[in-house]
Design an enzyme around this catalytic site. Structure first.
Site, short mmCIF file in Angstrom:
data_model
loop_
_atom_site.label_atom_id
_atom_site.label_comp_id
_atom_site.label_asym_id
_atom_site.label_seq_id
_atom_site.Cartn_x
_atom_site.Cartn_y
_atom_site.Cartn_z
N ASN A 91 37.19 58.78 -6.77
CA ASN A 91 36.55 58.31 -8.43
C ASN A 91 35.53 59.74 -8.35
O ASN A 91 34.72 59.15 -9.89
CB ASN A 91 36.56 57.58 -8.72
N CYS A 94 33.56 49.21 -9.54
CA CYS A 94 34.89 47.44 -8.97
C CYS A 94 35.41 49.09 -8.32
O CYS A 94 36.22 48.39 -7.34
CB CYS A 94 35.87 47.36 -10.18
N ASP A 95 35.80 49.89 -9.08
CA ASP A 95 36.16 51.47 -7.97
C ASP A 95 35.37 52.46 -6.94
O ASP A 95 36.60 53.44 -7.50
CB ASP A 95 37.71 51.41 -8.37
N LEU A 96 34.33 52.33 -7.20
CA LEU A 96 33.75 53.40 -6.67
C LEU A 96 34.39 54.10 -4.68
O LEU A 96 33.74 52.80 -4.47
CB LEU A 96 32.04 53.39 -6.46
N THR A 122 39.24 49.16 -3.92
CA THR A 122 40.14 50.10 -2.95
C THR A 122 39.36 49.28 -1.35
O THR A 122 38.02 48.94 -0.77
CB THR A 122 39.46 51.87 -2.67
#
Length: 338
Positions: free
Chosen positions: A151, A145-147, A196
């Protein structure tokens, strides 16, 4: 809705002999610092420690339990310990800490900034490693969900005989991770994105409440585009503009300078119907990632050639930065002068 069956254990024991080295960064759900730990023989090793206050306990608790389940999986940053560590900060507030492995090479955002344009071979190697991490995450039923490059952490491995620095890339920050098909806790009307905005897919805006594994594949396309472009997708656009473009059927623009096989790979990631993106395992077999390897293997008689690139700023040499002839699945970058 019940997402997890039980809370992570909290360790109230006295912390070991540690020394603060430096701050590594701050995010929406906590900060990360580098600490050294003294061994019984007097030597030290290094770990990164993520700290969250009580207001963000659910996020670090979720991340710890996901990382515990993913221990030993390729492409996933590793956590340590059997529980979160509970302490009190200088202001008397309760905080929770989680120890994770330290990435001396920083994150992919920094790497792109320092090394500017990456070679086609390095981009392919990094893409393979990201996909291997996604195979691990998705194989356990999760969606990251936030690749995004910030990160994606880089672990340098040094070869003293050849003076090559190879990099192993791993996916970090699982504070927003959920089970595939479940509701996400971060969607709000005022911020209609799962993660994001710069890296989010159309369905994260259109649907907003449930997420599927293919959401991460759109984000992967954005990451690959950034490695080629050297800049963020949707650069200069505000959240409302990005939302309107996604809902209008647009994807980030791929420059004409991008090689054809890479363009086709990104177009697959940017498929409007998320089911047409395939899976992480299937993308590992895409011609973008297999074509060069076949040619290189044939040219070298079946032996994979190295990928060379001068490093503008080699990472620091801490003791946890292993000197090794690392496995083939690492991007190899030659150290050299500026």
């Amino acid at each position: 809705m019940r997402r997890y069956r039980k809370k992570a254990k909290i360790d109230h024991q006295t912390k070991p002999d540690t020394k603060f080295i430096k701050s590594l960064g701050k995010g929406a759900y906590g900060s990360v610092d580098l600490f050294s730990y003294k061994k019984d023989d007097g030597t030290a090793f290094y770990n990164a420690v993520k700290t969250s206050d009580s207001e963000d306990y659910n996020s670090i608790d979720r991340e710890f339990r996901v990382l515990t389940e993913l221990r030993g999986c390729p492409g996933v940053v590793q956590s340590f310990g059997n529980s979160l560590l509970q302490e009190t900060d200088s202001e008397g507030k309760k905080v929770y800490k989680m120890a994770i492995e330290y990435a001396a090479g920083g994150n992919l955002t920094e790497f792109i900034r320092v090394n500017r344009r990456l070679s086609d071979s390095v981009i392919k190697d990094f893409t393979r490693m990201i996909l291997q991490g996604l195979v691990s995450v998705h194989g356990h039923g999760y969606v990251h969900c936030d690749l995004k490059p910030a990160n994606l952490l880089l672990f340098p491995r040094y070869d003293q005989e050849t003076w090559y620095c190879s990099y192993e890339l791993k996916i970090s920050d699982y504070g927003l991770t959920v089970k595939a098909g479940e509701e996400t806790v971060c969607w709000e009307t005022s911020s209609p994105f799962v993660g994001t905005p710069l890296y989010m897919s159309p369905e994260s805006v259109r649907d907003g409440t449930t997420v599927e594994k293919t959401l991460d594949l759109w984000s992967l396309g954005c990451v690959v585009l950034e490695m080629y472009n050297g800049k963020h997708p949707w650069l200069g656009s505000g959240v409302d503009d990005i939302k309107a473009r996604l809902l209008g059927g647009n994807a980030p623009e791929i420059p004409e300078t991008v090689p054809c096989d890479a363009r086709l790979f990104m177009e697959t990631c940017f498929a409007r119907e998320h089911g047409e993106r395939g899976s992480a395992s299937e993308l590992l077999l895409h011609p973008f990632l297999t074509g060069e390897r076949k040619v290189a293997d044939e040219a070298a008689g079946g032996v994979r050639r190295r990928v060379g690139l001068r490093i503008r700023k080699p990472p620091s040499r801490f003791e946890d930065t292993i000197t090794t002839h690392g496995p083939k699945q690492k991007a190899r970058l030659r150290k050299g002068p500026l």
